[in-house]
Design a protein around this motif. Structure first.
Motif, PDB file in Angstrom:
ATOM      1  N   VAL A 251       0.864  -1.182   0.000  1.00 50.74           N
ATOM      2  CA  VAL A 251       0.000   0.000   0.000  1.00 50.74           C
ATOM      3  C   VAL A 251       0.903   1.235   0.000  1.00 50.74           C
ATOM      4  CG1 VAL A 251      -1.792   1.289   1.216  1.00 50.74           C
ATOM      5  CG2 VAL A 251      -1.778  -1.217   1.291  1.00 50.74           C
ATOM      6  N   PRO A 252       1.004   1.957  -1.127  1.00 55.69           N
ATOM      7  CA  PRO A 252       1.857   3.152  -1.171  1.00 55.69           C
ATOM      8  C   PRO A 252       1.396   4.197  -0.157  1.00 55.69           C
ATOM      9  CG  PRO A 252       1.212   2.471  -3.385  1.00 55.69           C
ATOM     10  CD  PRO A 252       0.376   1.672  -2.422  1.00 55.69           C
ATOM     11  N   GLY A 253       2.350   4.807   0.526  1.00 55.54           N
ATOM     12  CA  GLY A 253       2.017   5.777   1.565  1.00 55.54           C
ATOM     13  C   GLY A 253       1.253   6.970   1.045  1.00 55.54           C
ATOM     14  N   HIS A 254       1.607   7.451  -0.163  1.00 51.17           N
ATOM     15  CA  HIS A 254       0.916   8.631  -0.686  1.00 51.17           C
ATOM     16  C   HIS A 254      -0.522   8.307  -1.073  1.00 51.17           C
ATOM     17  CE1 HIS A 254       2.854   6.593  -4.062  1.00 51.17           C
ATOM     18  NE2 HIS A 254       2.033   7.188  -4.893  1.00 51.17           N
ATOM     19  N   VAL A 255      -0.765   7.060  -1.495  1.00 50.99           N
ATOM     20  CA  VAL A 255      -2.124   6.660  -1.854  1.00 50.99           C
ATOM     21  C   VAL A 255      -3.006   6.581  -0.615  1.00 50.99           C
ATOM     22  CG1 VAL A 255      -3.531   4.808  -2.813  1.00 50.99           C
ATOM     23  CG2 VAL A 255      -1.379   5.425  -3.914  1.00 50.99           C
ATOM     24  N   PHE A 256      -2.502   5.959   0.440  1.00 53.30           N
ATOM     25  CA  PHE A 256      -3.287   5.845   1.665  1.00 53.30           C
ATOM     26  C   PHE A 256      -3.529   7.225   2.276  1.00 53.30           C
ATOM     27  CE2 PHE A 256      -4.237   4.799   6.077  1.00 53.30           C
ATOM     28  CZ  PHE A 256      -5.107   3.724   5.917  1.00 53.30           C
TER      29      PHE A 256
END
Length: 406
Positions: A251-256
């Motif tokens: 889960v990419p940090g910027h997406v979350f």
């Protein structure tokens, strides 16, 4: 800035300063050269691509390379994603009504289709399926910003040329969307003998949303929004890492963080913990997007396209045909089969292949021809295209990438 291992290495400050300079040059170039303005080519693409051409020449003639420190660019990418979340809310969907929701469902369906179709075509053509994702919703519905933001994640999944392919596909989409959207809208109007009339009821909604006299950009509003962004990033990135470690699903940090921002904005609209300046969010978003996109374009390795040119062209042409068919037979039909729907179909092609600005530009061209602006279309396209599509589009990219990672 030092010479090391036969190349020139630029430090953090110098790399960022060069990116800012190229962005300004890109803005000047867009203003001076009509082609860039006509087809809505973003200034970061113009300036950053110019630098990429220079590095290509250096590569071809075996001259020393130039290495960049993209630390600030990466931070700005994270900031941009948070502003997407802060710019939307669940209440916004409710205000748009049935037509906005229908249009959003189609756009969300397009994200899934473009990824699946891209993977299928890439597999048939014998190239990495991950590049089919890049040449699908990442670059087309997502545009240059999404391509630059998701490229590191997809590269980590196994597609080393994700950034270069994404930028090439996104540039194609900008031009194709601008060229095709307007003629399709015009054809729908003439083919169906549509009355040149629009839903006047939308004017009140648009005007209500646009005229907020209390929304001002001040030092306080900037500090407040920057603090909110940093807090959201701290929560979002750490939670994303915990989920990734616990589940094995990346889960990419910027997406979350985008979704943390969305939840934060929705809760704050109900509870009113503090005033949120949308104008301030918009300004921070623009600065973050344009500078990080310029710095991403600077890292392009054009020579990576040598072996991918033919498959990439086939994928992009097929994606273009598909989105035109979707616009004509689905968007136009399910949004009313009237003048508003024809403009929505043309705008759908513009931002589905290129960017929200392209969608607005092609709709403006059609509306100017017939002398009537559709407030409905000009509300739905920017709200959906720049804010709400990513709520499903980004998770879709993450899921497809995890599935085809190698």
């Amino acid at each position: 800035m030092i010479f090391q291992d036969g190349g020139l290495e630029l430090n953090l400050i110098t790399s960022t300063a060069l990116g800012a300079l190229l962005l300004v040059l890109g803005m000047l170039g867009r203003k001076k050269i009509s082609f860039f303005e006509k087809y809505c080519i973003p200034a970061p693409v113009i300036g950053g691509f110019g630098f990429a051409l220079l590095t290509w020449v250096l590569f071809e003639v075996n001259l020393p390379s130039i290495s960049l420190d993209n630390t600030i660019g990466d931070l700005l990418m994270f900031v941009f994603f948070v502003t997407i979340g802060l710019g939307g809310s669940f209440d916004l969907i409710r205000k748009g009504g049935k037509i906005l929701f229908i249009y959003l469902l189609i756009c969300w369906g397009l994200a899934i289709f473009q990824n699946g179709f891209g993977v299928a075509l890439a597999t048939l053509l014998g190239i990495d399926p991950l590049l089919g994702i890049v040449a699908g919703a990442v670059a087309l519905e997502g545009g240059h910003g999404m391509a630059a933001a998701m490229a590191p994640f997809i590269q980590d999944a196994g597609a080393e040329s994700a950034l270069t392919v994404g930028m090439a596909a996104a540039t194609y989409g900008l031009v194709a969307g601008s060229l095709i959207g307007g003629p399709v809208g015009n054809w729908l109007i003439k083919r169906n003998n549509l009355k040149i009339e629009t839903d006047a009821g939308w004017s009140k909604l648009v005007e209500t949303g646009d005229n907020n006299s209390k929304d001002e950009i001040t030092a306080k509003s900037i500090i407040t929004i920057v603090a909110a962004i940093l807090i959201i990033l701290a929560i979002g990135t750490n939670t994303a890492k915990w989920i990734t470690d616990a589940t094995g699903f990346t889960v990419p940090g910027h997406v979350f963080s985008l979704f943390v921002g969305l939840v934060f904005r929705s809760i704050n609209e109900k509870k009113q913990y503090f005033a949120v300046s949308q104008k301030t969010i918009d300004v921070i978003s623009i600065i973050a997007l344009e500078l990080f996109l310029t710095m991403a374009m600077m890292k392009l390795k054009i020579w990576e396209l040598y072996d991918l040119a033919v498959p990439l062209i086939i994928i992009l042409v097929a994606q273009t045909i598909a989105i035109v068919l979707i616009a004509v037979f689905i968007v136009f039909k399910f949004t009313g089969k009237n003048y508003d729907a024809a403009l929505l179909a043309s705008g759908f092609i513009g931002h589905g292949l290129g960017a929200t600005a392209n969608g607005l530009a092609v709709m403006d061209a059609v509306a100017s021809k017939y002398g009537l602006v559709s407030r409905k279309a000009f509300f739905i396209i920017p709200v959906a295209g720049s804010m709400l599509i990513d709520l499903v589009g980004v998770p879709c990219i993450v899921i497809f990438t995890n599935f085809f990672a190698h």
